[in-house]
Design an enzyme around this catalytic site. Structure first.
Site, PDB file in Angstrom:
ATOM      1  N   TYR A  66       0.833  -1.215   0.000  1.00  0.00           N
ATOM      2  CA  TYR A  66       0.000   0.000   0.000  1.00  0.00           C
ATOM      3  C   TYR A  66       0.866   1.264   0.000  1.00  0.00           C
ATOM      4  O   TYR A  66       0.557   2.257  -0.640  1.00  0.00           O
ATOM      5  CB  TYR A  66      -0.979  -0.027   1.181  1.00  0.00           C
ATOM      6  CG  TYR A  66      -2.204  -0.839   0.841  1.00  0.00           C
ATOM      7  CD1 TYR A  66      -2.297  -2.197   1.175  1.00  0.00           C
ATOM      8  CD2 TYR A  66      -3.238  -0.283   0.091  1.00  0.00           C
ATOM      9  CE1 TYR A  66      -3.387  -2.961   0.794  1.00  0.00           C
ATOM     10  CE2 TYR A  66      -4.338  -1.041  -0.296  1.00  0.00           C
ATOM     11  CZ  TYR A  66      -4.408  -2.374   0.057  1.00  0.00           C
ATOM     12  OH  TYR A  66      -5.482  -3.127  -0.348  1.00  0.00           O
ATOM     13  N   VAL A 102      -9.335   3.642  -5.267  1.00  0.00           N
ATOM     14  CA  VAL A 102      -9.059   4.132  -3.903  1.00  0.00           C
ATOM     15  C   VAL A 102      -8.020   5.259  -3.949  1.00  0.00           C
ATOM     16  O   VAL A 102      -7.528   5.699  -2.925  1.00  0.00           O
ATOM     17  CB  VAL A 102      -8.547   2.962  -3.019  1.00  0.00           C
ATOM     18  CG1 VAL A 102      -9.612   1.889  -2.861  1.00  0.00           C
ATOM     19  CG2 VAL A 102      -7.246   2.358  -3.576  1.00  0.00           C
ATOM     20  N   HIS A 118     -14.926   1.151  -2.627  1.00  0.00           N
ATOM     21  CA  HIS A 118     -13.851   0.287  -2.111  1.00  0.00           C
ATOM     22  C   HIS A 118     -12.939   1.034  -1.150  1.00  0.00           C
ATOM     23  O   HIS A 118     -11.857   0.547  -0.821  1.00  0.00           O
ATOM     24  CB  HIS A 118     -13.026  -0.298  -3.269  1.00  0.00           C
ATOM     25  CG  HIS A 118     -13.805  -1.300  -4.070  1.00  0.00           C
ATOM     26  ND1 HIS A 118     -13.412  -1.699  -5.337  1.00  0.00           N
ATOM     27  CD2 HIS A 118     -14.954  -1.971  -3.816  1.00  0.00           C
ATOM     28  CE1 HIS A 118     -14.283  -2.579  -5.800  1.00  0.00           C
ATOM     29  NE2 HIS A 118     -15.232  -2.755  -4.903  1.00  0.00           N
ATOM     30  N   THR A 189     -13.175  -0.219 -16.350  1.00  0.00           N
ATOM     31  CA  THR A 189     -13.200  -1.341 -15.410  1.00  0.00           C
ATOM     32  C   THR A 189     -13.364  -2.651 -16.177  1.00  0.00           C
ATOM     33  O   THR A 189     -14.094  -2.713 -17.152  1.00  0.00           O
ATOM     34  CB  THR A 189     -14.317  -1.195 -14.341  1.00  0.00           C
ATOM     35  OG1 THR A 189     -14.255  -2.327 -13.454  1.00  0.00           O
ATOM     36  CG2 THR A 189     -15.704  -1.119 -14.953  1.00  0.00           C
TER      37      THR A 189
HETATM   38  C1  BV8 Z   1     -17.687  -9.307  -1.291  1.00  0.00           C
HETATM   39  C2  BV8 Z   1      -9.818  -2.214  -2.910  1.00  0.00           C
HETATM   40  C3  BV8 Z   1     -19.058 -10.542   0.171  1.00  0.00           C
HETATM   41  C4  BV8 Z   1      -8.551  -2.525  -2.313  1.00  0.00           C
HETATM   42  C5  BV8 Z   1     -10.668  -4.015  -4.309  1.00  0.00           C
HETATM   43  C6  BV8 Z   1     -14.380 -16.244  -5.418  1.00  0.00           C
HETATM   44  C7  BV8 Z   1     -13.576 -16.281  -4.296  1.00  0.00           C
HETATM   45  C8  BV8 Z   1     -13.546 -15.210  -3.386  1.00  0.00           C
HETATM   46  C9  BV8 Z   1     -14.334 -14.082  -3.599  1.00  0.00           C
HETATM   47  C10 BV8 Z   1     -15.119 -14.071  -4.726  1.00  0.00           C
HETATM   48  C11 BV8 Z   1     -15.152 -15.128  -5.634  1.00  0.00           C
HETATM   49  N1  BV8 Z   1     -16.014 -14.805  -6.629  1.00  0.00           N
HETATM   50  C12 BV8 Z   1     -16.511 -13.578  -6.391  1.00  0.00           C
HETATM   51  C13 BV8 Z   1     -16.002 -13.139  -5.233  1.00  0.00           C
HETATM   52  C14 BV8 Z   1     -16.296 -11.853  -4.613  1.00  0.00           C
HETATM   53  C15 BV8 Z   1     -15.146 -10.902  -4.848  1.00  0.00           C
HETATM   54  C16 BV8 Z   1     -14.868 -10.768  -6.333  1.00  0.00           C
HETATM   55  O1  BV8 Z   1     -15.633 -10.184  -7.056  1.00  0.00           O
HETATM   56  N2  BV8 Z   1     -13.729 -11.356  -6.765  1.00  0.00           N
HETATM   57  C17 BV8 Z   1     -13.373 -11.312  -8.173  1.00  0.00           C
HETATM   58  C18 BV8 Z   1     -11.849 -11.160  -8.312  1.00  0.00           C
HETATM   59  C19 BV8 Z   1     -13.865 -12.592  -8.826  1.00  0.00           C
HETATM   60  N3  BV8 Z   1     -15.627  -9.635  -4.338  1.00  0.00           N
HETATM   61  C20 BV8 Z   1     -15.401  -9.337  -3.056  1.00  0.00           C
HETATM   62  O2  BV8 Z   1     -14.739 -10.012  -2.307  1.00  0.00           O
HETATM   63  C21 BV8 Z   1     -16.104  -8.078  -2.581  1.00  0.00           C
HETATM   64  N4  BV8 Z   1     -16.753  -8.358  -1.352  1.00  0.00           N
HETATM   65  O3  BV8 Z   1     -18.077  -9.937  -2.222  1.00  0.00           O
HETATM   66  O4  BV8 Z   1     -18.100  -9.500  -0.009  1.00  0.00           O
HETATM   67  C22 BV8 Z   1     -19.459 -10.484   1.579  1.00  0.00           C
HETATM   68  C23 BV8 Z   1     -20.773 -10.113   1.889  1.00  0.00           C
HETATM   69  C24 BV8 Z   1     -21.166 -10.117   3.208  1.00  0.00           C
HETATM   70  C25 BV8 Z   1     -20.263 -10.466   4.229  1.00  0.00           C
HETATM   71  C26 BV8 Z   1     -18.936 -10.810   3.903  1.00  0.00           C
HETATM   72  C27 BV8 Z   1     -18.523 -10.825   2.575  1.00  0.00           C
HETATM   73  C28 BV8 Z   1     -15.095  -6.974  -2.320  1.00  0.00           C
HETATM   74  C29 BV8 Z   1     -14.415  -6.605  -3.605  1.00  0.00           C
HETATM   75  C30 BV8 Z   1     -13.549  -5.376  -3.376  1.00  0.00           C
HETATM   76  C31 BV8 Z   1     -12.103  -5.783  -3.428  1.00  0.00           C
HETATM   77  N5  BV8 Z   1     -11.272  -4.576  -3.328  1.00  0.00           N
HETATM   78  N6  BV8 Z   1      -9.916  -2.924  -4.167  1.00  0.00           N
HETATM   79  C32 BV8 Z   1      -7.421  -1.942  -3.111  1.00  0.00           C
HETATM   80  O5  BV8 Z   1      -7.607  -1.260  -4.131  1.00  0.00           O
HETATM   81  O6  BV8 Z   1      -6.306  -2.193  -2.668  1.00  0.00           O
HETATM   82  S1  BV8 Z   1     -10.871  -4.665  -5.838  1.00  0.00           S
HETATM   83  C33 BV8 Z   1      -9.916  -3.934  -7.021  1.00  0.00           C
HETATM   84  O7  BV8 Z   1     -10.472  -4.418  -8.242  1.00  0.00           O
HETATM   85  C34 BV8 Z   1      -9.969  -2.422  -7.134  1.00  0.00           C
HETATM   86  O8  BV8 Z   1     -10.897  -1.781  -6.309  1.00  0.00           O
HETATM   87  C35 BV8 Z   1     -10.371  -2.245  -8.578  1.00  0.00           C
HETATM   88  O9  BV8 Z   1     -10.967  -1.024  -8.803  1.00  0.00           O
HETATM   89  C36 BV8 Z   1     -11.286  -3.377  -8.711  1.00  0.00           C
HETATM   90  C37 BV8 Z   1     -11.782  -3.751 -10.043  1.00  0.00           C
HETATM   91  O10 BV8 Z   1     -10.697  -3.800 -10.939  1.00  0.00           O
HETATM   92  P1  BV8 Z   1     -10.727  -2.712 -12.116  1.00  0.00           P
HETATM   93  O11 BV8 Z   1     -10.879  -1.373 -11.486  1.00  0.00           O
HETATM   94  O12 BV8 Z   1     -11.729  -3.101 -13.115  1.00  0.00           O
HETATM   95  O13 BV8 Z   1      -9.270  -2.804 -12.656  1.00  0.00           O
HETATM   96  P2  BV8 Z   1      -8.711  -3.898 -13.664  1.00  0.00           P
HETATM   97  O14 BV8 Z   1      -7.228  -3.785 -13.643  1.00  0.00           O
HETATM   98  O15 BV8 Z   1      -9.373  -5.211 -13.403  1.00  0.00           O
HETATM   99  O16 BV8 Z   1      -9.256  -3.416 -15.084  1.00  0.00           O
HETATM  100  C38 BV8 Z   1      -8.837  -2.186 -15.626  1.00  0.00           C
HETATM  101  C39 BV8 Z   1      -9.714  -1.960 -16.835  1.00  0.00           C
HETATM  102  O17 BV8 Z   1      -9.399  -0.703 -17.390  1.00  0.00           O
HETATM  103  C40 BV8 Z   1      -9.498  -2.998 -17.930  1.00  0.00           C
HETATM  104  O18 BV8 Z   1     -10.757  -3.365 -18.463  1.00  0.00           O
HETATM  105  C41 BV8 Z   1      -8.670  -2.231 -18.986  1.00  0.00           C
HETATM  106  O19 BV8 Z   1      -8.974  -2.667 -20.299  1.00  0.00           O
HETATM  107  C42 BV8 Z   1      -9.159  -0.839 -18.769  1.00  0.00           C
HETATM  108  N7  BV8 Z   1      -8.186   0.219 -19.104  1.00  0.00           N
HETATM  109  C43 BV8 Z   1      -6.855   0.226 -18.831  1.00  0.00           C
HETATM  110  N8  BV8 Z   1      -6.332   1.402 -19.253  1.00  0.00           N
HETATM  111  C44 BV8 Z   1      -7.363   2.149 -19.749  1.00  0.00           C
HETATM  112  C45 BV8 Z   1      -8.538   1.394 -19.654  1.00  0.00           C
HETATM  113  N9  BV8 Z   1      -9.733   1.846 -20.087  1.00  0.00           N
HETATM  114  C46 BV8 Z   1      -9.762   3.098 -20.630  1.00  0.00           C
HETATM  115  N10 BV8 Z   1      -8.666   3.885 -20.741  1.00  0.00           N
HETATM  116  C47 BV8 Z   1      -7.457   3.447 -20.320  1.00  0.00           C
HETATM  117  N11 BV8 Z   1      -6.378   4.235 -20.448  1.00  0.00           N
END
Ligand code: BV8
Ligand code: ZN
Length: 242
Positions: A66, A102, A118, A189
Site C-alpha cells: 500500500y 481508492v 472500495h 473497469t
Molecule cells: C464481497 C480495494 C461478500 C482494495 C478491491 C471467489 C472467491 C472469493 C471471492 C469471490 C469469488 N467470486 C466472487 C467473489 C467476490 C469478490 C470478487 O468479485 N472477486 C473477483 C476477483 C472474482 N468480491 C469481493 O470479495 C467483494 N466483497 O463480495 O463480499 C461479503 C458479503 C457479506 C459479508 C462478507 C462478505 C469486495 C471486492 C472489493 C475488493 N477490493 N480494491 C485496493 O484497491 O487495494 S478490488 C480492485 O479491483 C480495485 O478496487 C479495482 O478497482 C477493482 C476492479 O478492478 P478494475 O478497477 O476493473 O481494474 P482492472 O485492472 O481489473 O481493469 C482495468 C480496466 O481498465 C481494464 O478493463 C482495462 O482494459 C481498462 N483500461 C486500462 N487502461 C485504460 C482502460 N480503459 C480506458 N482507458 C485506459 N487508459
C-alpha cells in the site's frame, strides 16, 4: 455519425446519469491497473494482497504494497478522464459517480457527488479502536505496519478487501440511484469484481441505457448500447474538446 458523436448526443440529453469507474480511468495518470500487464508488485497480484488473511499473516508486507501504491499515487495527477467526469457532474442535474478506485484522483479533479465503494488508500482505520484518519502521506519503512496514536492498535488501510463486504449504507445509496437513473457510463473497469460489476445490470434491467469506455471489450459490452474502445483520457478530450 461516429460512436463518440452518438455518445455525446445521448449524454447531453440526459437528466440523470451514473458513472462507474475502475482502475482504467487512472491508467493515463501513471497508476498501474490491477489486471493489466503492469499490475504486479514483487510478483504478487492484488487478490493475494488485498485480503484480510494476507494482512493477518503479514501486515508489514501488505503495508509495503500500500505504501508503494501511495508513493505512485502521490506523484500522479488527474487526467482528462477525471476532469471530463467532473464536467459531467456539472452539466447533468441528477448525477452520481461510483468509483472502485481508492486513489483519490476523482476528488482531486473536483468531483463531489462521489461514492468510493472500495474505500480510500489515504485513510487508515485502527483495528482496535476503529479510529479513522485521512492523510495524503507516505510512511517511512520503519513506521510499517503503523500503529494508532490513540490506542497503539495496528492500523489498516481503510479499503474494502476481497471477502469483505461493501459498506451496506453506501451500496444501498448506489442501488437506489442505479434503479432510477436514465443511464450509466462505465469507464475503465474490467467488470470482474462484484458487487460493483452488478451495477450496470441493475440499470439495464429497469430500462436504463449502458454506455462503456474501455480499451477493449468486457462483460459489460454485451449489454452496452454504446461501447467506445480507446483510452478514456483521449475519449473524454474528444467528448468535451477539453
Ligand atoms: C464481497 C480495494 C461478500 C482494495 C478491491 C471467489 C472467491 C472469493 C471471492 C469471490 C469469488 N467470486 C466472487 C467473489 C467476490 C469478490 C470478487 O468479485 N472477486 C473477483 C476477483 C472474482 N468480491 C469481493 O470479495 C467483494 N466483497 O463480495 O463480499 C461479503 C458479503 C457479506 C459479508 C462478507 C462478505 C469486495 C471486492 C472489493 C475488493 N477490493 N480494491 C485496493 O484497491 O487495494 S478490488 C480492485 O479491483 C480495485 O478496487 C479495482 O478497482 C477493482 C476492479 O478492478 P478494475 O478497477 O476493473 O481494474 P482492472 O485492472 O481489473 O481493469 C482495468 C480496466 O481498465 C481494464 O478493463 C482495462 O482494459 C481498462 N483500461 C486500462 N487502461 C485504460 C482502460 N480503459 C480506458 N482507458 C485506459 N487508459
Ligand atoms: Zn486505536
Amino acid at each position: 455519425m461516429t460512436e463518440i458523436d452518438k455518445l455525446k448526443k445521448e449524454i447531453f440529453s440526459l437528466n440523470s446519469l451514473c458513472v462507474l469507474t475502475g482502475a482504467g480511468v487512472s491508467q493515463e495518470s501513471g497508476i498501474p491497473t490491477f489486471r493489466g500487464k503492469d499490475g504486479l508488485w514483487r510478483n504478487y497480484d492484488a487478490t493475494q494482497l488485498a485480503t484480510p488473511y494476507a494482512f493477518q499473516n503479514n501486515p508489514k508486507l501488505v503495508w509495503e504494497w500500500y505504501n508503494w501504491r501511495r508513493e505512485i499515487i502521490l506523484k500522479a495527477k488527474p487526467n482528462p478522464a477525471h476532469y471530463g467526469i467532473k464536467k459531467l457532474e456539472e452539466i447533468i442535474s441528477d448525477f452520481l459517480l461510483v468509483t472502485q478506485n481508492v486513489d483519490d484522483l476523482h476528488r482531486e479533479a473536483g468531483s463531489n457527488k462521489i461514492l468510493e465503494i472500495h474505500g480510500n488508500i489515504f485513510r487508515t482505520r485502527c483495528t482496535k479502536c476503529n479510529k479513522k484518519e485521512f492523510e495524503k502521506k507516505i510512511f517511512k519503512n520503519e513506521e510499517l505496519p503503523p500503529r494508532c496514536k490513540n490506542c497503539n492498535g495496528l492500523l489498516r488501510p481503510d479499503v474494502v478487501w476481497f471477502g469483505e463486504p461493501i459498506d451496506e449504507k453506501i451500496f444501498a445509496s448506489v442501488l437506489e440511484f442505479a434503479l432510477k437513473c436514465e443511464a450509466i457510463l462505465v469507464v475503465g473497469t474490467s467488470a470482474v469484481v462484484y458487487p460493483a460489476a452488478s451495477i450496470p445490470y441493475y440499470v439495464k434491467e429497469k430500462g436504463g441505457k449502458v454506455f462503456e469506455i474501455n480499451l477493449e471489450p468486457t462483460q459489460i459490452s454485451e449489454i452496452s448500447d454504446i461501447s467506445i474502445f480507446g483510452k478514456a483520457g483521449e475519449i473524454f478530450e474528444k467528448l468535451f474538446i477539453l
